[in-house]
Design a protein around this motif. Structure first.
Motif, PDB file in Angstrom:
ATOM      1  N   LEU A  51       0.846  -1.192   0.000  1.00 30.95           N
ATOM      2  CA  LEU A  51       0.000   0.000   0.000  1.00 30.95           C
ATOM      3  C   LEU A  51       0.881   1.243   0.000  1.00 30.95           C
ATOM      4  O   LEU A  51       1.944   1.257   0.619  1.00 30.95           O
ATOM      5  CB  LEU A  51      -0.872   0.047   1.254  1.00 30.95           C
ATOM      6  CG  LEU A  51      -1.847  -1.091   1.508  1.00 30.95           C
ATOM      7  CD1 LEU A  51      -2.542  -0.885   2.843  1.00 30.95           C
ATOM      8  CD2 LEU A  51      -2.854  -1.186   0.390  1.00 30.95           C
ATOM      9  N   MET A  52       0.410   2.275  -0.688  1.00 30.59           N
ATOM     10  CA  MET A  52       1.101   3.558  -0.631  1.00 30.59           C
ATOM     11  C   MET A  52       0.072   4.670  -0.732  1.00 30.59           C
ATOM     12  O   MET A  52      -0.814   4.643  -1.587  1.00 30.59           O
ATOM     13  CB  MET A  52       2.120   3.703  -1.759  1.00 30.59           C
ATOM     14  CG  MET A  52       2.897   5.021  -1.683  1.00 30.59           C
ATOM     15  SD  MET A  52       4.220   5.162  -2.905  1.00 30.59           S
ATOM     16  CE  MET A  52       5.435   4.053  -2.192  1.00 30.59           C
ATOM     17  N   SER A  53       0.199   5.627   0.178  1.00 33.50           N
ATOM     18  CA  SER A  53      -0.574   6.862   0.054  1.00 33.50           C
ATOM     19  C   SER A  53       0.410   7.932  -0.394  1.00 33.50           C
ATOM     20  O   SER A  53       1.592   7.895  -0.042  1.00 33.50           O
ATOM     21  CB  SER A  53      -1.232   7.235   1.385  1.00 33.50           C
ATOM     22  OG  SER A  53      -0.275   7.379   2.413  1.00 33.50           O
ATOM     23  N   LEU A 100      -0.725  -4.386   9.679  1.00 39.32           N
ATOM     24  CA  LEU A 100      -0.128  -3.454   8.735  1.00 39.32           C
ATOM     25  C   LEU A 100       1.249  -3.070   9.248  1.00 39.32           C
ATOM     26  O   LEU A 100       1.382  -2.607  10.387  1.00 39.32           O
ATOM     27  CB  LEU A 100      -0.988  -2.193   8.597  1.00 39.32           C
ATOM     28  CG  LEU A 100      -0.459  -1.160   7.608  1.00 39.32           C
ATOM     29  CD1 LEU A 100      -0.723  -1.621   6.176  1.00 39.32           C
ATOM     30  CD2 LEU A 100      -1.101   0.194   7.849  1.00 39.32           C
ATOM     31  N   PHE A 101       2.261  -3.255   8.426  1.00 35.68           N
ATOM     32  CA  PHE A 101       3.606  -2.785   8.733  1.00 35.68           C
ATOM     33  C   PHE A 101       3.838  -1.521   7.921  1.00 35.68           C
ATOM     34  O   PHE A 101       3.846  -1.555   6.689  1.00 35.68           O
ATOM     35  CB  PHE A 101       4.659  -3.841   8.405  1.00 35.68           C
ATOM     36  CG  PHE A 101       6.061  -3.281   8.375  1.00 35.68           C
ATOM     37  CD1 PHE A 101       6.630  -2.723   9.510  1.00 35.68           C
ATOM     38  CD2 PHE A 101       6.803  -3.302   7.212  1.00 35.68           C
ATOM     39  CE1 PHE A 101       7.909  -2.182   9.482  1.00 35.68           C
ATOM     40  CE2 PHE A 101       8.089  -2.772   7.161  1.00 35.68           C
ATOM     41  CZ  PHE A 101       8.637  -2.219   8.304  1.00 35.68           C
ATOM     42  N   ARG A 145      -7.228   2.398   5.478  1.00 37.62           N
ATOM     43  CA  ARG A 145      -7.299   1.279   4.531  1.00 37.62           C
ATOM     44  C   ARG A 145      -7.040  -0.046   5.236  1.00 37.62           C
ATOM     45  O   ARG A 145      -7.698  -1.060   4.956  1.00 37.62           O
ATOM     46  CB  ARG A 145      -6.296   1.482   3.385  1.00 37.62           C
ATOM     47  CG  ARG A 145      -6.333   0.392   2.359  1.00 37.62           C
ATOM     48  CD  ARG A 145      -7.658   0.414   1.594  1.00 37.62           C
ATOM     49  NE  ARG A 145      -7.636  -0.614   0.576  1.00 37.62           N
ATOM     50  CZ  ARG A 145      -8.636  -1.440   0.336  1.00 37.62           C
ATOM     51  NH1 ARG A 145      -9.772  -1.332   1.006  1.00 37.62           N
ATOM     52  NH2 ARG A 145      -8.531  -2.362  -0.582  1.00 37.62           N
ATOM     53  N   ALA A 146      -6.112  -0.064   6.176  1.00 37.91           N
ATOM     54  CA  ALA A 146      -5.825  -1.286   6.936  1.00 37.91           C
ATOM     55  C   ALA A 146      -7.054  -1.734   7.723  1.00 37.91           C
ATOM     56  O   ALA A 146      -7.355  -2.937   7.783  1.00 37.91           O
ATOM     57  CB  ALA A 146      -4.639  -1.052   7.872  1.00 37.91           C
ATOM     58  N   GLY A 177      -9.379  -5.316   7.399  1.00 40.37           N
ATOM     59  CA  GLY A 177      -9.483  -6.222   8.540  1.00 40.37           C
ATOM     60  C   GLY A 177      -8.222  -6.377   9.357  1.00 40.37           C
ATOM     61  O   GLY A 177      -8.092  -7.344  10.117  1.00 40.37           O
ATOM     62  N   CYS A 178      -7.292  -5.437   9.262  1.00 35.22           N
ATOM     63  CA  CYS A 178      -6.081  -5.505  10.077  1.00 35.22           C
ATOM     64  C   CYS A 178      -6.421  -5.229  11.540  1.00 35.22           C
ATOM     65  O   CYS A 178      -7.241  -4.355  11.840  1.00 35.22           O
ATOM     66  CB  CYS A 178      -5.034  -4.503   9.599  1.00 35.22           C
ATOM     67  SG  CYS A 178      -4.342  -4.896   7.987  1.00 35.22           S
ATOM     68  N   SER A 179      -5.786  -5.980  12.432  1.00 37.30           N
ATOM     69  CA  SER A 179      -6.036  -5.813  13.861  1.00 37.30           C
ATOM     70  C   SER A 179      -5.125  -4.767  14.493  1.00 37.30           C
ATOM     71  O   SER A 179      -5.457  -4.203  15.527  1.00 37.30           O
ATOM     72  CB  SER A 179      -5.836  -7.144  14.588  1.00 37.30           C
ATOM     73  OG  SER A 179      -4.479  -7.567  14.472  1.00 37.30           O
ATOM     74  N   GLU A 180      -3.972  -4.529  13.893  1.00 36.87           N
ATOM     75  CA  GLU A 180      -3.052  -3.521  14.406  1.00 36.87           C
ATOM     76  C   GLU A 180      -2.087  -3.112  13.310  1.00 36.87           C
ATOM     77  O   GLU A 180      -1.984  -3.773  12.276  1.00 36.87           O
ATOM     78  CB  GLU A 180      -2.293  -4.015  15.645  1.00 36.87           C
ATOM     79  CG  GLU A 180      -1.369  -5.173  15.408  1.00 36.87           C
ATOM     80  CD  GLU A 180      -0.692  -5.648  16.699  1.00 36.87           C
ATOM     81  OE1 GLU A 180      -1.015  -5.170  17.800  1.00 36.87           O
ATOM     82  OE2 GLU A 180       0.177  -6.513  16.590  1.00 36.87           O
TER      83      GLU A 180
END
Length: 161
Positions: free
Chosen positions: A44-46, A72-73, A99-100, A104-107
């Motif tokens: 991903l990139m913003s 998400l890292f 977006r994370a 469904g990212c938890s952290e």
């Protein structure tokens, strides 16, 4: 800065990389790496755009592991000097965090140097909490010959052998 637009990139955004402000990225943009990044569904990139020029970016990877929820890292945040300390970095990271959540990212997690105060202030302002105890980071130069005494481990090849 209301004239700066922040948005997430998609596969068709490679042409944006033709106009990038100084000091946003660490090195020269390479078209083949841009395509590879944009075509990777976990990358991903913003970007922050001002008059069609990338003046800031934040990149991240969706991290999946067999025993942990999706995470998400956040790999890197870069903002051209004239746009720093104006909320651009905050908007870039917020776009990735949003977006994370959608995915469904938890952290999410990010690392920076202890003495690198501007990004630490940014991450704290976004609700990030410094991990305790502090972690130690090890870097491996994979361009150098393997210097370990044991050699490669079993089961680590591309086919699992």
């Amino acid at each position: 800065m209301t004239d700066v637009v922040v948005r997430l990139l998609n596969r068709s955004d490679a042409p944006l990389f033709e106009k990038v402000a100084d000091d946003v990225f660490d090195a020269e943009i390479q078209a083949d790496l841009v395509r590879e990044f944009l075509n990777d569904p976990r990358s991903l990139m913003s970007v922050a755009l001002h008059s069609g020029v990338i003046v800031g970016m934040a990149s991240a990877v969706i991290y999946v592991h067999p025993d942990k929820p999706r995470q998400l890292f956040i790999n890197e945040v870069g903002v051209a000097p004239p746009y720093q300390r104006r909320g651009v970095g905050r908007r870039l990271v917020s776009a990735l965090l949003d977006r994370a959540r959608e995915l469904g990212c938890s952290e999410a997690w990010v690392a920076t140097e202890v003495e690198n105060h501007p990004p630490r202030s940014l991450y704290e302002a976004l609700g990030g909490v410094e991990d305790s105890p502090p972690a130690v980071l090890y870097l491996f130069d994979l361009t150098q010959e393997d210097r370990s005494e044991e050699g490669p481990c079993e089961g680590t090849g591309p086919d699992g052998s």
